[in-house]
Enzyme design. Structure first.
Site, PDB file in Angstrom:
ATOM      1  CB  CYS A  25     -58.480  23.294  -3.917  1.00 25.44           C
ATOM      2  SG  CYS A  25     -57.338  24.633  -3.540  1.00 25.44           S
TER       3      CYS A  25
ATOM      4  CB  CYS B 192     -51.550  24.936  -3.883  1.00 18.75           C
ATOM      5  SG  CYS B 192     -51.193  24.584  -2.152  1.00 18.75           S
TER       6      CYS B 192
ATOM      7  CB  CYS C  35     -53.826  18.761  -2.292  1.00 21.84           C
ATOM      8  SG  CYS C  35     -54.592  19.269  -0.728  1.00 21.84           S
TER       9      CYS C  35
ATOM     10  CB  CYS D 241     -56.790  26.228   2.805  1.00 21.13           C
ATOM     11  SG  CYS D 241     -56.055  24.572   2.795  1.00 21.13           S
TER      12      CYS D 241
ATOM     13  CD  GLN E 251     -49.591  12.164  13.652  1.00 22.45           C
ATOM     14  OE1 GLN E 251     -49.696  12.814  12.616  1.00 22.45           O
ATOM     15  NE2 GLN E 251     -48.856  11.064  13.718  1.00 22.45           N
TER      16      GLN E 251
ATOM     17  CE1 TYR F 121     -35.974   8.263  16.753  1.00 22.22           C
ATOM     18  CE2 TYR F 121     -37.144   6.180  17.000  1.00 22.22           C
ATOM     19  CZ  TYR F 121     -36.009   6.884  16.646  1.00 22.22           C
ATOM     20  OH  TYR F 121     -34.905   6.206  16.185  1.00 22.22           O
TER      21      TYR F 121
ATOM     22  CD  GLU G 139     -39.110  13.985  20.784  1.00 24.47           C
ATOM     23  OE1 GLU G 139     -38.574  14.819  20.013  1.00 24.47           O
ATOM     24  OE2 GLU G 139     -39.684  12.957  20.394  1.00 24.47           O
TER      25      GLU G 139
ATOM     26  CG  ASP H  42     -44.940   8.338  15.801  1.00 23.38           C
ATOM     27  OD1 ASP H  42     -44.664   8.323  14.587  1.00 23.38           O
ATOM     28  OD2 ASP H  42     -45.850   9.043  16.274  1.00 23.38           O
TER      29      ASP H  42
ATOM     30  CB  CYS I 241     -44.998   9.765   8.513  1.00 26.96           C
ATOM     31  SG  CYS I 241     -43.303  10.315   8.783  1.00 26.96           S
TER      32      CYS I 241
END
Length: 545
Positions: free
Chosen positions: A174, A180, A183, A277, A378, A407, A428, A473, A500
Site C-alpha cells: 500500500c 494511514c 493497517c 485501498c 463481521q 450479544y 442484544e 460474542d 476480538c
C-alpha cells in the site's frame, strides 16, 4: 465483535501517560505539626511575659492578642502556599516535559535493537534502560531511532532508517501504509503476521489471565487482500469548512485530482486519502472515487459508510450535519448509479432511505440475513463463515439442547446453530440489530428462536430455562463480572466465547475457570489480515457435566 482497542504490551509496559500525584497534596501533614509546635512555644513565651509584666503593672492582653492574630495570619498564609504548591509543581513538571520533548526531537538518532513486537505491532527495544516503542521496526532488526516523546517509564520513537533488516521484512504494497492508521503489519510477510497474532493471544492468556493452555495456529486466508465488506471514510474537517477545497497533502495516489475523503491517520483525526485501498474490493474503491467526485456539492457530509453484500450489491450510508437544500437528503441516485441503496442520517436519527433497499442481504452456511445500516456484521465474509462453522462445531448440538446467545447482534450465530438446537434465546442491546434478528428468524422459518432487546445483565434473569450451551460474542470491552456470575450459577455444559480482544478474553477466562470449568480449545481466526486485530474462538467445558 470488533472496534478500536488500546495500544500497549499486554501485562507489561503501557503506552498510557503516567501521572504522578504529589505528596501532601492537601497542604496538610508535616506543616500542621510544625505550626502546632510553634504555637505551643509562643504560648509558653507569652505566659512568661505576662508574669513579668504583670509585676510592673503593664497591660499585656492587647499585645498577646496581636501576636495570636499574626500567628493565625501566618498559618493561613502558609496553608495557602501549601495548597498552591502541588499546582505549581505540576505546572513546572509540564514545562519540563515539554522542554525534554523539544530536546529529544533535535537530538541525534539512537541505534536500537528490536527485541519483540508489542500487541499493537509496534517494535519494542530499550534506550538508557527505558522501554522504547518504535512503529515499523521488526524483531531482530536494528534501526536508527529518533526519540519523539519521553515519559517517566517509557519512550516513543520514530524509525529513521533500518540498519539491519529481518528476513521477514517486505515492502508494504500500500502506498499510504506509513501514514494511514488502517493497517499495522504490511511491512512483514503474511505468515509472520499469523505467528505474531498467535503469540499475542498466548501471552495475553498467560500474563493477564494466568491461563496456560495451547493456542492453535491462527486460521489464515489463502488470499489476504480485498476482504473488507465495510468501510467508513471521514471528510477532512478543513475541506468541509472551506467549501470542499482540499488541503495540502491530501492528493489521492495515482490521480491528478485532490480527494477529501479518507481514513484517519494513526493517533490523530487527520485524514489520509487514497486511490485504491487493497483491503477493499475494486468495486468498493470505484464507489469511493464516485463519491469523492461530487462531495464538494454537499458540504454537510461528515462521514460516509459503504457496505458491499456477498453478491456485490452496495449500500451507502451518509452522516449529515445539515438539512435542507445543501444536505445529503438532496443527493440524487444519478450521482451514484453504481450503488444500489443509499440512506442518510444525523446523530440519533433513524436512517432515511434515499433510494434502493433499506437492508443488505447476505448468507452464511445456508442461512439468509438482512442487515440494516446501523447493525453490526463481521467485515470479512470468508473468515466470518469459517468462524461461524467453528462455533457450530464446538457446540456439538444434537437437537435437544437449550442455547443462549449473548450479544447476539443480527442473529447470525443464533440462527446458524438453530437448526441443531431445541431452542435458542438471544440477547442484544442494539434495537436495530434486534429488529433485524427477529426478521431473520422469520425469514428462515425458525419459530423456536427468540430475541430480547436490552443489556445482557438485565435480561439474563428473564430467560426461562437452564442452558446446555452458552455462546458469547461481546464487544471489545468483554463480559461484565455480573454476566459471568449468572452464567456460572446456571452451570451450562459448554461456554463458547468469541472474542476480538485477547486481553479482555484473558481477563474473563480467569474468572470463568476458577471453579468447575476448564478451557478445552483456543482457535484464533485472522478476521483482519495486515492489522493487529485477531478474533479468537474459545471452547470452555464443565468438568462435572
Amino acid at each position: 465483535m470488533t472496534g478500536e482497542g488500546t495500544h500497549g504490551v499486554i501485562g507489561e509496559e503501557t503506552h498510557g501517560e503516567v501521572q504522578e500525584v504529589p505528596c501532601d497534596a492537601t497542604g496538610t501533614g508535616v506543616d500542621d505539626g510544625t505550626q502546632d509546635g510553634t504555637y505551643e512555644s509562643s504560648r509558653e513565651h507569652t505566659r512568661e511575659e505576662v508574669g513579668l509584666k504583670s509585676q510592673v503593672g503593664i497591660r499585656v492582653k492587647p499585645q498577646a492578642e496581636d501576636r495570636a492574630k499574626h500567628q493565625a495570619e501566618d498559618r493561613a498564609k502558609h496553608q495557602a502556599e501549601d495548597r498552591a504548591k502541588p499546582q505549581a509543581e505540576a505546572r513546572a513538571k509540564t514545562l519540563a516535559e515539554a522542554q525534554l520533548k523539544t530536546q529529544a526531537q533535535t537530538r541525534e538518532p539512537y541505534l536500537l535493537e528490536c527485541v519483540r513486537l508489542a500487541s499493537d505491532g509496534t517494535g519494542v527495544g530499550y534506550i538508557d534502560g527505558l522501554v522504547t516503542f518504535v512503529p515499523g521496526l521488526l524483531q531482530g532488526e536494528t534501526g536508527l531511532v529518533r526519540i519523539e516523546e519521553r515519559k517517566k517509564h517509557f519512550l516513543r520513537g520514530e524509525l529513521v532508517k533500518v540498519m539491519k533488516a529481518a528476513a521477514v521484512r517486505q515492502d508494504p504494497p500500500c502506498p499510504v501504509f506509513h501514514a494511514c492508521g488502517g493497517c499495522q503489519l504490511q511491512h512483514m510477510n503474511y505468515e509472520e503476521t499469523l505467528l505474531w497474532k498467535n503469540r499475542w493471544v498466548q501471552d495475553a492468556l498467560a500474563r493477564v489471565g494466568k491461563v496456560h493452555v495451547r493456542v492453535e495456529p491462527v486460521l489464515g486466508m489463502d488470499f489476504p487482500w480485498r476482504y473488507r465488506n465495510k468501510v467508513t471514510l471521514h471528510r477532512d474537517k478543513a475541506n468541509a469548512s472551506s467549501g470542499g477545497k482540499p488541503t495540502r497533502g491530501n492528493a489521492a495516489e495515482g490521480t491528478g485530482t485532490q480527494a477529501v475523503l479518507g481514513y484517519y491517520q494513526n493517533r490523530s483525526h487527520t485524514t489520509v486519502a487514497f486511490h485504491d485501498c487493497l483491503l477493499l474490493s475494486e468495486r468498493m474503491n470505484s464507489w469511493i472515487r464516485a463519491v469523492s467526485r461530487v462531495i464538494d456539492d454537499f458540504p454537510g457530509i461528515e462521514d460516509v459508510t459503504l457496505r458491499e453484500s456477498d453478491a456485490g450489491e452496495g449500500l451507502f450510508l451518509i452522516k449529515d450535519s445539515r438539512s435542507g437544500k445543501g444536505s445529503t437528503f438532496a443527493v440524487k441516485r444519478a450521482f451514484f448509479p453504481e450503488v444500489g441503496s443509499a440512506l442518510a442520517t444525523r446523530a440519533g436519527d433513524t436512517p432515511l432511505r434515499l433510494w434502493g433497499q433499506e437492508t443488505l442481504e447476505v448468507s452464511f452456511l445456508g442461512v439468509h440475513f438482512r442487515v440494516s445500516p446501523l447493525a453490526f456484521l463481521q467485515v470479512n465474509y470468508i473468515m466470518a463463515e469459517k468462524l461461524y462453522s467453528l462455533v457450530r462445531q464446538f457446540a456439538g448440538l444434537t437437537g435437544k439442547e437449550h442455547v443462549w446467545d449473548l450479544y447476539s447482534g443480527v442473529g447470525t450465530l443464533s440462527l446458524i446453530v438453530a437448526g441443531c438446537a431445541h431452542d435458542v434465546y438471544g440477547i442484544e442491546e442494539n434495537p436495530f440489530a434486534v429488529e433485524d434478528a427477529r426478521r431473520n428468524a422469520d425469514l428462515n422459518g425458525f419459530k423456536h428462536v427468540q430475541f430480547l432487546q436490552g443489556k445482557v445483565e438485565d435480561n439474563l434473569p428473564r430467560l426461562p430455562l437452564r442452558p446446555d450451551v452458552v455462546i458469547m460474542d461481546p464487544p471489545r470491552a468483554g463480559v461484565t463480572a455480573a454476566v459471568i456470575d449468572h452464567i456460572l450459577r446456571s452451570r451450562p455444559g459448554k461456554i463458547i466465547y468469541v472474542s476480538c480482544d485477547p486481553a479482555t478474553l484473558a481477563r474473563d477466562l480467569s474468572r470463568i475457570v476458577r471453579g468447575e470449568y476448564q478451557v478445552s480449545l483456543v482457535q484464533p481466526v485472522d478476521m483482519f489480515p495486515w492489522t493487529r486485530h485477531v478474533e479468537t474462538v474459545t471452547c470452555i467445558v464443565n468438568k462435572n457435566r
